[in-house]
Scaffold this motif. Structure first.
Motif, PDB file in Angstrom:
ATOM      1  N   LYS A  22       9.476   4.372  14.906  1.00  0.00           N
ATOM      2  CA  LYS A  22       9.290   3.327  13.897  1.00  0.00           C
ATOM      3  C   LYS A  22       7.918   3.463  13.225  1.00  0.00           C
ATOM      4  O   LYS A  22       7.029   4.140  13.733  1.00  0.00           O
ATOM      5  N   ASN A  23       7.783   2.780  12.084  1.00  0.00           N
ATOM      6  CA  ASN A  23       6.508   2.629  11.355  1.00  0.00           C
ATOM      7  C   ASN A  23       5.994   3.919  10.730  1.00  0.00           C
ATOM      8  O   ASN A  23       4.790   4.045  10.455  1.00  0.00           O
ATOM      9  N   LEU A  24       6.847   4.878  10.479  1.00  0.00           N
ATOM     10  CA  LEU A  24       6.403   6.123   9.844  1.00  0.00           C
ATOM     11  C   LEU A  24       5.910   5.881   8.422  1.00  0.00           C
ATOM     12  O   LEU A  24       4.981   6.534   7.945  1.00  0.00           O
ATOM     13  N   GLU A  25       6.545   4.915   7.708  1.00  0.00           N
ATOM     14  CA  GLU A  25       6.183   4.662   6.308  1.00  0.00           C
ATOM     15  C   GLU A  25       4.742   4.197   6.160  1.00  0.00           C
ATOM     16  O   GLU A  25       4.091   4.471   5.150  1.00  0.00           O
ATOM     17  N   LEU A  26       4.223   3.502   7.183  1.00  0.00           N
ATOM     18  CA  LEU A  26       2.862   2.992   7.098  1.00  0.00           C
ATOM     19  C   LEU A  26       1.834   4.113   7.018  1.00  0.00           C
ATOM     20  O   LEU A  26       0.705   3.907   6.570  1.00  0.00           O
ATOM     21  N   TYR A  27       2.206   5.302   7.444  1.00  0.00           N
ATOM     22  CA  TYR A  27       1.305   6.453   7.446  1.00  0.00           C
ATOM     23  C   TYR A  27       1.677   7.476   6.375  1.00  0.00           C
ATOM     24  O   TYR A  27       1.238   8.627   6.418  1.00  0.00           O
ATOM     25  N   GLY A  28       2.498   7.048   5.407  1.00  0.00           N
ATOM     26  CA  GLY A  28       2.858   7.930   4.300  1.00  0.00           C
ATOM     27  C   GLY A  28       3.869   8.987   4.673  1.00  0.00           C
ATOM     28  O   GLY A  28       4.025   9.983   3.946  1.00  0.00           O
ATOM     29  N   LEU A  29       4.564   8.826   5.776  1.00  0.00           N
ATOM     30  CA  LEU A  29       5.580   9.794   6.209  1.00  0.00           C
ATOM     31  C   LEU A  29       6.956   9.297   5.788  1.00  0.00           C
ATOM     32  O   LEU A  29       7.290   8.129   5.996  1.00  0.00           O
ATOM     33  N   GLY A  55       0.790  -1.222   0.000  1.00  0.00           N
ATOM     34  CA  GLY A  55       0.000   0.000   0.000  1.00  0.00           C
ATOM     35  C   GLY A  55       0.821   1.270   0.000  1.00  0.00           C
ATOM     36  O   GLY A  55       0.263   2.361  -0.063  1.00  0.00           O
ATOM     37  N   VAL A  56       2.155   1.167   0.080  1.00  0.00           N
ATOM     38  CA  VAL A  56       3.025   2.346   0.092  1.00  0.00           C
ATOM     39  C   VAL A  56       3.965   2.249  -1.102  1.00  0.00           C
ATOM     40  O   VAL A  56       4.866   1.418  -1.124  1.00  0.00           O
ATOM     41  N   GLU A  57       3.744   3.094  -2.105  1.00  0.00           N
ATOM     42  CA  GLU A  57       4.539   3.036  -3.331  1.00  0.00           C
ATOM     43  C   GLU A  57       5.738   3.969  -3.250  1.00  0.00           C
ATOM     44  O   GLU A  57       5.675   5.037  -2.638  1.00  0.00           O
ATOM     45  N   SER A  58       6.820   3.550  -3.891  1.00  0.00           N
ATOM     46  CA  SER A  58       8.046   4.331  -3.922  1.00  0.00           C
ATOM     47  C   SER A  58       8.613   4.362  -5.334  1.00  0.00           C
ATOM     48  O   SER A  58       8.441   3.407  -6.103  1.00  0.00           O
ATOM     49  N   ILE A  59       9.268   5.469  -5.674  1.00  0.00           N
ATOM     50  CA  ILE A  59      10.000   5.557  -6.932  1.00  0.00           C
ATOM     51  C   ILE A  59      11.356   4.905  -6.713  1.00  0.00           C
ATOM     52  O   ILE A  59      12.135   5.348  -5.865  1.00  0.00           O
ATOM     53  N   VAL A  60      11.638   3.842  -7.448  1.00  0.00           N
ATOM     54  CA  VAL A  60      12.871   3.085  -7.229  1.00  0.00           C
ATOM     55  C   VAL A  60      13.903   3.324  -8.329  1.00  0.00           C
ATOM     56  O   VAL A  60      15.085   3.024  -8.143  1.00  0.00           O
ATOM     57  N   GLU A  61      13.476   3.873  -9.465  1.00  0.00           N
ATOM     58  CA  GLU A  61      14.423   4.067 -10.568  1.00  0.00           C
ATOM     59  C   GLU A  61      13.946   5.201 -11.461  1.00  0.00           C
ATOM     60  O   GLU A  61      12.744   5.350 -11.705  1.00  0.00           O
ATOM     61  N   VAL A  62      14.882   6.015 -11.934  1.00  0.00           N
ATOM     62  CA  VAL A  62      14.581   7.123 -12.851  1.00  0.00           C
ATOM     63  C   VAL A  62      15.577   7.070 -14.001  1.00  0.00           C
ATOM     64  O   VAL A  62      16.781   6.893 -13.785  1.00  0.00           O
ATOM     65  N   ASP A  63      15.060   7.181 -15.217  1.00  0.00           N
ATOM     66  CA  ASP A  63      15.931   7.217 -16.403  1.00  0.00           C
ATOM     67  C   ASP A  63      16.224   8.675 -16.731  1.00  0.00           C
ATOM     68  O   ASP A  63      15.512   9.320 -17.481  1.00  0.00           O
ATOM     69  N   TRP A  64      17.312   9.192 -16.133  1.00  0.00           N
ATOM     70  CA  TRP A  64      17.653  10.599 -16.349  1.00  0.00           C
ATOM     71  C   TRP A  64      18.152  10.860 -17.770  1.00  0.00           C
ATOM     72  O   TRP A  64      18.281  12.012 -18.175  1.00  0.00           O
ATOM     73  N   LYS A  65      18.433   9.808 -18.534  1.00  0.00           N
ATOM     74  CA  LYS A  65      18.839   9.974 -19.927  1.00  0.00           C
ATOM     75  C   LYS A  65      17.642   9.954 -20.878  1.00  0.00           C
ATOM     76  O   LYS A  65      17.814  10.057 -22.095  1.00  0.00           O
ATOM     77  N   PRO A  98      -9.278  -9.573  11.569  1.00  0.00           N
ATOM     78  CA  PRO A  98      -9.071  -8.114  11.545  1.00  0.00           C
ATOM     79  C   PRO A  98      -8.364  -7.662  10.258  1.00  0.00           C
ATOM     80  O   PRO A  98      -7.394  -8.275   9.819  1.00  0.00           O
ATOM     81  N   LEU A  99      -8.869  -6.608   9.680  1.00  0.00           N
ATOM     82  CA  LEU A  99      -8.292  -5.980   8.490  1.00  0.00           C
ATOM     83  C   LEU A  99      -8.361  -4.477   8.682  1.00  0.00           C
ATOM     84  O   LEU A  99      -9.021  -3.978   9.608  1.00  0.00           O
ATOM     85  N   HIS A 100      -7.711  -3.749   7.814  1.00  0.00           N
ATOM     86  CA  HIS A 100      -7.866  -2.295   7.815  1.00  0.00           C
ATOM     87  C   HIS A 100      -7.636  -1.755   6.418  1.00  0.00           C
ATOM     88  O   HIS A 100      -6.870  -2.319   5.633  1.00  0.00           O
ATOM     89  N   GLN A 101      -8.325  -0.682   6.117  1.00  0.00           N
ATOM     90  CA  GLN A 101      -8.203  -0.012   4.811  1.00  0.00           C
ATOM     91  C   GLN A 101      -7.511   1.325   5.002  1.00  0.00           C
ATOM     92  O   GLN A 101      -7.895   2.119   5.853  1.00  0.00           O
ATOM     93  N   VAL A 102      -6.467   1.556   4.193  1.00  0.00           N
ATOM     94  CA  VAL A 102      -5.713   2.810   4.251  1.00  0.00           C
ATOM     95  C   VAL A 102      -5.875   3.528   2.913  1.00  0.00           C
ATOM     96  O   VAL A 102      -5.666   2.931   1.854  1.00  0.00           O
ATOM     97  N   THR A 103      -6.253   4.793   2.985  1.00  0.00           N
ATOM     98  CA  THR A 103      -6.396   5.607   1.777  1.00  0.00           C
ATOM     99  C   THR A 103      -5.474   6.815   1.890  1.00  0.00           C
ATOM    100  O   THR A 103      -5.701   7.705   2.721  1.00  0.00           O
ATOM    101  N   ALA A 157      -2.912  13.316   6.333  1.00  0.00           N
ATOM    102  CA  ALA A 157      -2.950  12.069   7.083  1.00  0.00           C
ATOM    103  C   ALA A 157      -3.836  11.061   6.364  1.00  0.00           C
ATOM    104  O   ALA A 157      -4.893  11.425   5.837  1.00  0.00           O
ATOM    105  N   PRO A 158      -3.414   9.807   6.294  1.00  0.00           N
ATOM    106  CA  PRO A 158      -4.233   8.807   5.585  1.00  0.00           C
ATOM    107  C   PRO A 158      -5.542   8.538   6.323  1.00  0.00           C
ATOM    108  O   PRO A 158      -5.625   8.662   7.554  1.00  0.00           O
ATOM    109  N   GLU A 159      -6.554   8.174   5.583  1.00  0.00           N
ATOM    110  CA  GLU A 159      -7.825   7.755   6.177  1.00  0.00           C
ATOM    111  C   GLU A 159      -7.745   6.262   6.466  1.00  0.00           C
ATOM    112  O   GLU A 159      -7.526   5.458   5.563  1.00  0.00           O
ATOM    113  N   ILE A 160      -7.920   5.897   7.715  1.00  0.00           N
ATOM    114  CA  ILE A 160      -7.764   4.500   8.150  1.00  0.00           C
ATOM    115  C   ILE A 160      -9.113   4.005   8.662  1.00  0.00           C
ATOM    116  O   ILE A 160      -9.706   4.603   9.564  1.00  0.00           O
TER     117      ILE A 160
END
Length: 598
Positions: free
Chosen positions: A522-529, A349-359, A484-489, A392-395
């Protein structure tokens, strides 16, 4: 036409007389093909197939396939080449150029507007209304779209290069292209115009109404820097905010009007098109000037807040909801389809940019707007924190139907794994009790426990003792026995459902050598930080050293470590600035107690 998925109805091989008829139809539709090219295009022995498809609008389309690539499509008895064909015969159709960022709009189903058409120094090819044309990207002669001109060349110029110029039928990256081998366009250098060659050979005659041509004929290049362009018509402003530099017309008095003309051309775009253009400009600006290779992997939310927002021109504001993408994840997906960058979900649920083609040619060709000079970099950095707005994400807590609870929920049509909110669970239980007449006759606060409720909600030791349950007890037991589950937006992204309860942001105090204390988050990434941004902000607030260290036992996760007990400052930042609910922060009670003032 092919911006959305189509349905394939039939596929048959083309043989004998049908192949000869097709060759004759192609020769009539494209008379500039030589006999050798025609024989190569529609070969005698190689495999040719024809398929019948229906577009999302219900239009019947015939597609001709050579091996696994579509080479032609036919609509209402008219033949059209695909981009795969035009890459082999790039001069088959008269071509018009546009800016690279426009491609994603064309692939999404948009038509080509005249303000987005680049006017070459040699002028446009002469076409009439209804002429089939190719669309190329600036600096590459390989076509990326097939379109029909909605007006003649003379009418385009007479209209001041405003309005719709071409109705787009098919593009690179659309679903018809995806039906082939999904190859990319070749890099074909632009042709040197004959008129330019004659001028370079020493033709001294000047023709009225034409621009002076440089004596040195330009050499073909694979990618042309936008700053080196010389545009003939001032009214044709670059689509998506490209800056036009008229180097060959420095002495002309109309140069002062270029800014006004550009603004006038931009004004004819819809607000949605202007927002798309602004996102493209800030995206390429951020990649070219803000993001470094050492920053990767970079959270997509951080890229938007910390980099793209700071590239937004004064007086304008990025708002993904006002664009055609509606979600930032869809915008990045379009850029990933163009192979500019690569996005991965390092944490669910947390996306990151892992590669950029600067050329990539689009990044190289991008010219930073004049308003963002080096002199204003200090001002940009000061305003960056002000522009960044963390959302802040909606949980939302959710519940999955477990195997043991299936008998209780199957009457309402739910199966194992069905995902429900707490209110939905409550309504299902109430309906079940009322339908089976389980409400106690004399005391409405109690529910009779039947065989299904007994098996689902009671422990073995309770099954012989409990015959009635209070409503609150009944509902709480039901929620406890569901998965138990949870939805993060996250802001601008699609909701994501994860298993289990969301882990809170964990704040602890650790003892280090010499009795020194450090605060660990810890766990800042889970909240988009972004942990790096949080560390930098805390470091500036408390003037203490902050570092990032790997979380023990967790892959691709880091924790922030800052000197001293900084929970007071951290609580203010998380609760007041970031507006995170207190229930998602663990460890705030470990803040140092303040001494009494005497």
């Amino acid at each position: 036409m092919f911006a959305r998925a189509f349905r394939v109805r039939a596929s048959t091989a083309i043989k004998g007389s049908d192949r000869r008829k097709l060759r004759g139809d192609v020769a009539a539709a494209f008379p500039n093909l030589s006999a050798e090219q025609l024989a190569e295009f529609i070969p005698n022995k190689e495999e040719l197939n024809v398929i019948k498809i229906y577009s999302h609008k219900g239009e019947a389309v015939t597609v001709y396939m050579n091996h696994r690539n579509p080479i032609l499509f036919e609509v209402e008895k008219a033949l059209y080449p695909t981009v795969y064909t035009l890459w082999v015969y790039p001069d088959l159709l008269p071509a018009f150029s546009t800016w690279p960022p426009v491609l994603q709009k064309l692939a999404g189903g948009a038509d080509l507007m005249l303000p987005g058409v680049v006017v070459p120094s040699s002028g446009f090819p002469q076409v009439e209304q209804g002429t089939l044309c190719a669309v190329t990207l600036l600096g590459n002669r390989a076509p990326v779209a097939v379109a029909v001109a909605t007006m003649s060349t003379a009418e385009m110029l007479a209209a001041g290069m405003k309005g719709k110029g071409f109705a787009v039928l098919h593009t690179y990256l659309d679903h018809l292209w995806e039906y082939g081998d999904k190859s990319c366009p070749p890099t074909l250098a632009p042709l040197v115009p004959d008129s330019a060659a004659k001028e370079g050979a020493g033709d001294e005659e000047e023709q009225e109404g034409k621009e002076p041509v440089s004596n040195s004929s330009p050499e073909p290049v694979q990618h042309v820097d936008i700053r080196d362009l010389s545009l003939r018509e001032q009214d044709s402003c670059a689509e998506l905010g490209k800056e036009e530099l008229h180097e060959n017309r420095a002495a002309e008095p109309v140069e002062n009007a270029s800014t006004e003309d550009q603004q006038e051309a931009e004004d004819i775009r819809t607000p949605q098109e202007q927002m798309d253009a602004l996102f493209n400009q800030c995206f390429f600006h951020a990649l070219k000037c803000k993001v470094k290779k050492s920053d990767l992997p970079l959270l997509t939310s951080t890229f938007l807040r910390s980099h793209m927002f700071s590239c937004c021109p004064a007086g304008q504001q990025l708002d993904i909801k006002k664009s055609s993408y509606k979600k930032f994840s869809k915008f990045l997906q379009c850029m990933q389809n163009q192979k500019i960058l690569q996005v991965k979900e390092l944490n669910k649920g947390v996306e990151s940019i892992v590669e950029v083609d600067w050329k990539h040619p689009d990044i190289r060709a991008f010219s930073v707007p004049e308003g963002f000079s080096s002199a204003s970099s200090a001002q940009d950095s000061r305003s960056e924190d002000r522009e960044q707005v963390y959302h802040a994400p909606e949980i939302i807590p959710l519940y999955g139907v477990s195997t043991k609870m299936i008998p209780l929920f199957q009457e309402s049509g739910h199966r194992k794994g069905s995902i429900l909110s707490s209110s939905e669970v409550r309504n299902i239980i109430i309906n079940y009790v009322k339908t089976n007449e389980l409400v106690h006759e004399t005391n409405k606060n109690f529910v009779k426990v039947n065989a299904i409720l007994c098996d689902c909600l009671l422990d073995k030791s309770e099954q012989d003792e409990i015959s009635h349950l209070k409503w609150d007890d009944l509902l709480s037991r039901c929620l406890e026995r569901l998965q138990p589950l949870h939805q993060v937006t996250f802001f601008g992204q699609d909701p994501v459902v994860r298993k289990g309860n969301i882990e809170p942001i964990d704040i602890t105090i650790a003892q280090r050598s010499s009795n020194k204390k450090v605060t660990i988050i810890k766990n800042l990434e889970l909240y988009g930080l972004d942990p790096q941004c949080v560390a930098n902000t805390l470091q500036q607030k408390v003037q203490a050293s902050a570092t990032l260290t790997p979380v023990p036992g967790a892959k691709d996760r880091v924790q922030v470590q800052i000197q001293g007990n900084q929970i007071h400052h951290l609580a203010k930042m998380l609760l007041e600035e970031y507006q995170l609910p207190r229930k998602y922060i663990q460890g705030l009670d470990k803040a140092p107690k303040l001494g009494r003032k005497k």
